[in-house]
Design an enzyme around this catalytic site. Structure first.
Site, short mmCIF file in Angstrom:
data_model
loop_
_atom_site.label_atom_id
_atom_site.label_comp_id
_atom_site.label_asym_id
_atom_site.label_seq_id
_atom_site.Cartn_x
_atom_site.Cartn_y
_atom_site.Cartn_z
N CYS A 103 34.65 28.84 45.28
CA CYS A 103 35.85 28.75 46.12
C CYS A 103 35.44 28.81 47.60
O CYS A 103 34.70 29.72 48.01
CB CYS A 103 36.77 29.91 45.78
SG CYS A 103 38.22 30.02 46.85
N CYS B 143 36.85 32.30 49.13
CA CYS B 143 36.36 33.64 48.81
C CYS B 143 35.02 33.65 48.10
O CYS B 143 34.51 34.71 47.74
CB CYS B 143 37.39 34.39 47.96
SG CYS B 143 37.49 33.77 46.27
N CYS C 249 42.19 29.38 42.48
CA CYS C 249 41.10 30.34 42.35
C CYS C 249 41.68 31.64 41.77
O CYS C 249 42.68 32.15 42.26
CB CYS C 249 40.49 30.62 43.73
SG CYS C 249 39.33 32.00 43.73
N CYS D 54 41.34 34.66 44.68
CA CYS D 54 42.13 34.71 45.92
C CYS D 54 43.43 33.91 45.83
O CYS D 54 44.24 33.95 46.76
CB CYS D 54 41.31 34.21 47.11
SG CYS D 54 41.05 32.43 47.16
N CYS E 211 40.93 18.22 38.42
CA CYS E 211 40.83 17.31 39.56
C CYS E 211 40.93 18.18 40.83
O CYS E 211 41.99 18.71 41.13
CB CYS E 211 41.98 16.30 39.48
SG CYS E 211 41.92 15.04 40.76
ZN LIG Z 1 39.04 32.02 46.07
#
Ligand SMILES: [Zn+2]
Length: 156
Positions: free
Chosen positions: A74, A77, A122, A125, A145
């Protein structure tokens, strides 16, 4: 709880049957920042996608054609999301994966564009990553995607 964090039981079942953990209960995320803190931390493009659920233009991102071995994380984070071995050529112009790292993502429903899609966040976060569709290859039949701008890549 945010209203878009309503989880599709069908995807929970699908993911569970693949040995992946499904979405968390939807009660908040471990990694939390204010909008101001996110704006300071992220680029404008990252903020627009991760925190405002935007979509980058196809074939413009850094990773849609990335064939290197490594781990996608991510961009908000640094939580581990996808492995390069589950990336496949979808022809869409966005990085596409058929599976996720265990506990990597959470699913929600995106009604922004007038119909329901399965939004991928995610799990750490809550940042918006992209969407999942049921036309993927191989073992899962899923196609995650994902916006390149939502991702960092650690090459092995
Ligand atoms: Zn994240």
């Amino acid at each position: 709880m945010r209203p878009y964090l309503l989880f599709f039981s069908i995807f929970t079942i699908t993911l569970s049957s693949c040995g992946q953990n499904s979405a968390p209960s939807g009660v908040g995320y471990n990694y939390k920042l204010s909008d101001k803190q996110w704006e300071d931390k992220l680029t404008a493009d990252q903020f627009q996608v991760l925190r405002r659920r935007g979509t980058e233009r196809a074939f413009t991102g850094k990773y849609w054609d990335n064939k290197k071995q490594g781990t996608y994380k991510c961009a908000g984070c640094n939580h581990k999301l996808f492995l390069s071995e589950t990336k496949f050529k979808s022809g869409t112009g966005w990085p596409s994966f058929y599976n996720v790292i265990e506990n990597g993502i959470a699913l929600g429903v995106d009604n922004n564009i007038g119909y329901t899609r399965n939004e991928v966040h995610c799990a750490n976060c809550g940042g918006h990553l992209g969407h999942v569709f049921e036309d993927g290859p191989k073992s899962t039949g899923l196609r995650y995607c994902i916006n390149s701008v939502s991702l960092n890549f650690d090459e092995e």
